[in-house]
Design a protein around this motif. Sequence first.
Motif, PDB file in Angstrom:
ATOM      1  N   LEU A   1      34.812  30.047  32.084  1.00 38.79           N
ATOM      2  CA  LEU A   1      33.601  29.965  31.278  1.00 38.79           C
ATOM      3  C   LEU A   1      32.800  28.723  31.666  1.00 38.79           C
ATOM      4  O   LEU A   1      33.349  27.642  31.848  1.00 38.79           O
ATOM      5  CB  LEU A   1      33.956  29.915  29.795  1.00 38.79           C
ATOM      6  N   GLY A   2      31.520  28.910  31.820  1.00 33.32           N
ATOM      7  CA  GLY A   2      30.663  27.800  32.224  1.00 33.32           C
ATOM      8  C   GLY A   2      30.561  27.622  33.717  1.00 33.32           C
ATOM      9  O   GLY A   2      29.891  26.705  34.188  1.00 33.32           O
ATOM     10  N   SER A   3      31.210  28.503  34.486  1.00 36.58           N
ATOM     11  CA  SER A   3      31.161  28.412  35.950  1.00 36.58           C
ATOM     12  C   SER A   3      30.353  29.583  36.494  1.00 36.58           C
ATOM     13  O   SER A   3      30.877  30.693  36.645  1.00 36.58           O
ATOM     14  CB  SER A   3      32.577  28.436  36.539  1.00 36.58           C
ATOM     15  N   PRO A   4      29.089  29.374  36.817  1.00 33.95           N
ATOM     16  CA  PRO A   4      28.265  30.480  37.321  1.00 33.95           C
ATOM     17  C   PRO A   4      28.729  30.992  38.678  1.00 33.95           C
ATOM     18  O   PRO A   4      28.346  32.091  39.091  1.00 33.95           O
ATOM     19  CB  PRO A   4      26.864  29.865  37.411  1.00 33.95           C
ATOM     20  N   ALA A   5      29.565  30.221  39.379  1.00 36.26           N
ATOM     21  CA  ALA A   5      30.023  30.639  40.702  1.00 36.26           C
ATOM     22  C   ALA A   5      31.170  31.649  40.635  1.00 36.26           C
ATOM     23  O   ALA A   5      31.501  32.267  41.651  1.00 36.26           O
ATOM     24  CB  ALA A   5      30.476  29.422  41.513  1.00 36.26           C
ATOM     25  N   TRP A   6      31.779  31.834  39.461  1.00 38.57           N
ATOM     26  CA  TRP A   6      32.924  32.742  39.373  1.00 38.57           C
ATOM     27  C   TRP A   6      32.507  34.178  39.660  1.00 38.57           C
ATOM     28  O   TRP A   6      31.503  34.664  39.146  1.00 38.57           O
ATOM     29  CB  TRP A   6      33.571  32.669  37.991  1.00 38.57           C
ATOM     30  N   ARG A   7      33.299  34.842  40.500  1.00 33.81           N
ATOM     31  CA  ARG A   7      33.095  36.255  40.816  1.00 33.81           C
ATOM     32  C   ARG A   7      34.380  37.005  40.513  1.00 33.81           C
ATOM     33  O   ARG A   7      35.464  36.579  40.930  1.00 33.81           O
ATOM     34  CB  ARG A   7      32.747  36.441  42.302  1.00 33.81           C
ATOM     35  N   PRO A   8      34.297  38.115  39.801  1.00 36.01           N
ATOM     36  CA  PRO A   8      35.515  38.877  39.510  1.00 36.01           C
ATOM     37  C   PRO A   8      36.111  39.471  40.782  1.00 36.01           C
ATOM     38  O   PRO A   8      35.391  39.865  41.700  1.00 36.01           O
ATOM     39  CB  PRO A   8      35.025  39.968  38.551  1.00 36.01           C
ATOM     40  N   ASP A   9      37.427  39.508  40.828  1.00 38.58           N
ATOM     41  CA  ASP A   9      38.135  40.107  41.952  1.00 38.58           C
ATOM     42  C   ASP A   9      37.911  41.616  41.950  1.00 38.58           C
ATOM     43  O   ASP A   9      38.065  42.285  40.926  1.00 38.58           O
ATOM     44  CB  ASP A   9      39.627  39.796  41.829  1.00 38.58           C
ATOM     45  N   LEU A  10      37.562  42.160  43.112  1.00 38.17           N
ATOM     46  CA  LEU A  10      37.237  43.587  43.218  1.00 38.17           C
ATOM     47  C   LEU A  10      38.399  44.464  42.771  1.00 38.17           C
ATOM     48  O   LEU A  10      38.194  45.454  42.050  1.00 38.17           O
ATOM     49  CB  LEU A  10      36.848  43.917  44.657  1.00 38.17           C
ATOM     50  N   HIS A  11      39.607  44.148  43.183  1.00 34.62           N
ATOM     51  CA  HIS A  11      40.749  45.002  42.891  1.00 34.62           C
ATOM     52  C   HIS A  11      41.093  44.960  41.403  1.00 34.62           C
ATOM     53  O   HIS A  11      41.433  45.988  40.810  1.00 34.62           O
ATOM     54  CB  HIS A  11      41.930  44.592  43.763  1.00 34.62           C
TER      55      HIS A  11
ATOM     56  N   THR B   1      38.173  48.872  47.706  1.00 34.76           N
ATOM     57  CA  THR B   1      39.499  49.014  47.126  1.00 34.76           C
ATOM     58  C   THR B   1      39.725  50.479  46.779  1.00 34.76           C
ATOM     59  O   THR B   1      38.787  51.288  46.805  1.00 34.76           O
ATOM     60  CB  THR B   1      39.663  48.119  45.893  1.00 34.76           C
ATOM     61  N   VAL B   2      40.978  50.809  46.458  1.00 38.91           N
ATOM     62  CA  VAL B   2      41.346  52.207  46.206  1.00 38.91           C
ATOM     63  C   VAL B   2      42.167  52.277  44.931  1.00 38.91           C
ATOM     64  O   VAL B   2      43.108  51.493  44.740  1.00 38.91           O
ATOM     65  CB  VAL B   2      42.155  52.789  47.384  1.00 38.91           C
ATOM     66  N   VAL B   3      41.815  53.233  44.068  1.00 40.69           N
ATOM     67  CA  VAL B   3      42.521  53.426  42.813  1.00 40.69           C
ATOM     68  C   VAL B   3      42.935  54.883  42.690  1.00 40.69           C
ATOM     69  O   VAL B   3      42.126  55.793  42.943  1.00 40.69           O
ATOM     70  CB  VAL B   3      41.637  53.047  41.599  1.00 40.69           C
ATOM     71  N   ALA B   4      44.171  55.118  42.312  1.00 42.19           N
ATOM     72  CA  ALA B   4      44.658  56.462  42.021  1.00 42.19           C
ATOM     73  C   ALA B   4      44.340  56.811  40.576  1.00 42.19           C
ATOM     74  O   ALA B   4      44.601  56.020  39.667  1.00 42.19           O
ATOM     75  CB  ALA B   4      46.160  56.534  42.257  1.00 42.19           C
ATOM     76  N   ILE B   5      43.766  57.980  40.378  1.00 45.30           N
ATOM     77  CA  ILE B   5      43.425  58.468  39.041  1.00 45.30           C
ATOM     78  C   ILE B   5      43.777  59.957  38.967  1.00 45.30           C
ATOM     79  O   ILE B   5      44.029  60.580  40.001  1.00 45.30           O
ATOM     80  CB  ILE B   5      41.933  58.240  38.709  1.00 45.30           C
ATOM     81  N   PRO B   6      43.770  60.563  37.795  1.00 45.89           N
ATOM     82  CA  PRO B   6      44.223  61.953  37.679  1.00 45.89           C
ATOM     83  C   PRO B   6      43.175  63.015  37.981  1.00 45.89           C
ATOM     84  O   PRO B   6      43.466  64.199  37.816  1.00 45.89           O
ATOM     85  CB  PRO B   6      44.688  62.040  36.218  1.00 45.89           C
TER      86      PRO B   6
ATOM     87  N   GLY C   1      31.698  45.146  45.344  1.00 45.76           N
ATOM     88  CA  GLY C   1      32.357  45.959  46.351  1.00 45.76           C
ATOM     89  C   GLY C   1      32.442  47.411  45.904  1.00 45.76           C
ATOM     90  O   GLY C   1      32.005  47.774  44.810  1.00 45.76           O
ATOM     91  N   ARG C   2      33.003  48.224  46.775  1.00 43.51           N
ATOM     92  CA  ARG C   2      33.080  49.670  46.532  1.00 43.51           C
ATOM     93  C   ARG C   2      34.475  50.063  46.072  1.00 43.51           C
ATOM     94  O   ARG C   2      35.479  49.587  46.610  1.00 43.51           O
ATOM     95  CB  ARG C   2      32.702  50.437  47.796  1.00 43.51           C
ATOM     96  N   ILE C   3      34.525  50.958  45.096  1.00 40.67           N
ATOM     97  CA  ILE C   3      35.784  51.510  44.602  1.00 40.67           C
ATOM     98  C   ILE C   3      35.901  52.952  45.072  1.00 40.67           C
ATOM     99  O   ILE C   3      35.015  53.769  44.811  1.00 40.67           O
ATOM    100  CB  ILE C   3      35.866  51.465  43.068  1.00 40.67           C
ATOM    101  N   LEU C   4      36.982  53.270  45.767  1.00 38.88           N
ATOM    102  CA  LEU C   4      37.292  54.637  46.143  1.00 38.88           C
ATOM    103  C   LEU C   4      38.349  55.166  45.185  1.00 38.88           C
ATOM    104  O   LEU C   4      39.376  54.508  44.954  1.00 38.88           O
ATOM    105  CB  LEU C   4      37.816  54.704  47.584  1.00 38.88           C
TER     106      LEU C   4
END
Length: 215
Positions: A61-71, A108-113, A124-127
Amino acid sequence: MARSAVAVPAELARRNNRVIRPQDAAGIYAQPRPEFARLVRNGAARKLAQGYYALVPDRHLGSPAWRPDLHSLALGIAQCDYGEGGAALMGVGAARVLGAIPRAVAVTVVAIPKQRPPLDTDYGRILFVRRTLDTLDLERADTELTQGWITTPEQTVLDLAARPTLGGLSQGAVTEALRALWPRTDTELLEELGRGQRKAAALRRARALVDAEGG
């Protein structure tokens, strides 16, 4: 930005999954979308894609440089839509979380039903790959935005070898990931999974790549 300037309702702050959709806050806000926009302006959230946001972890919090991890965000998005038991990082995504891919990747790649088209996020892109999750070998993992399932080293080896181009890695990067995962696998389990999932050819390919690179 002072931390005191950021106000996240307790009902949202204590969620296990810090990826949220406006509909998840319908019982908290009368008009969730404007409130989510306010959280983004205040630095308490990041917009990921249309309809998805991530609450910034407290330590950032308070860090504008933080980027969430894609995975991590990909797993969080899938959990929002299919539940915690209906999503698992696999392939490139699992390999990255397992530490087998040392460099950041933009896919990144995610298994779903169910079938679902790719989702382009601001990070980034989610497959999405349709898989029956209870047939996969999975383990729990903690990520910066959520806790959930990822494929085990054994399952990840088979998946990378079966579909090496899924996620856009070069052949060299796939081989590097296989070599990093191989010492962590159980040979008997690998063979059992290969037979049960009809991926014996993928296992032979993985073994050949690892042996060739090792020689």
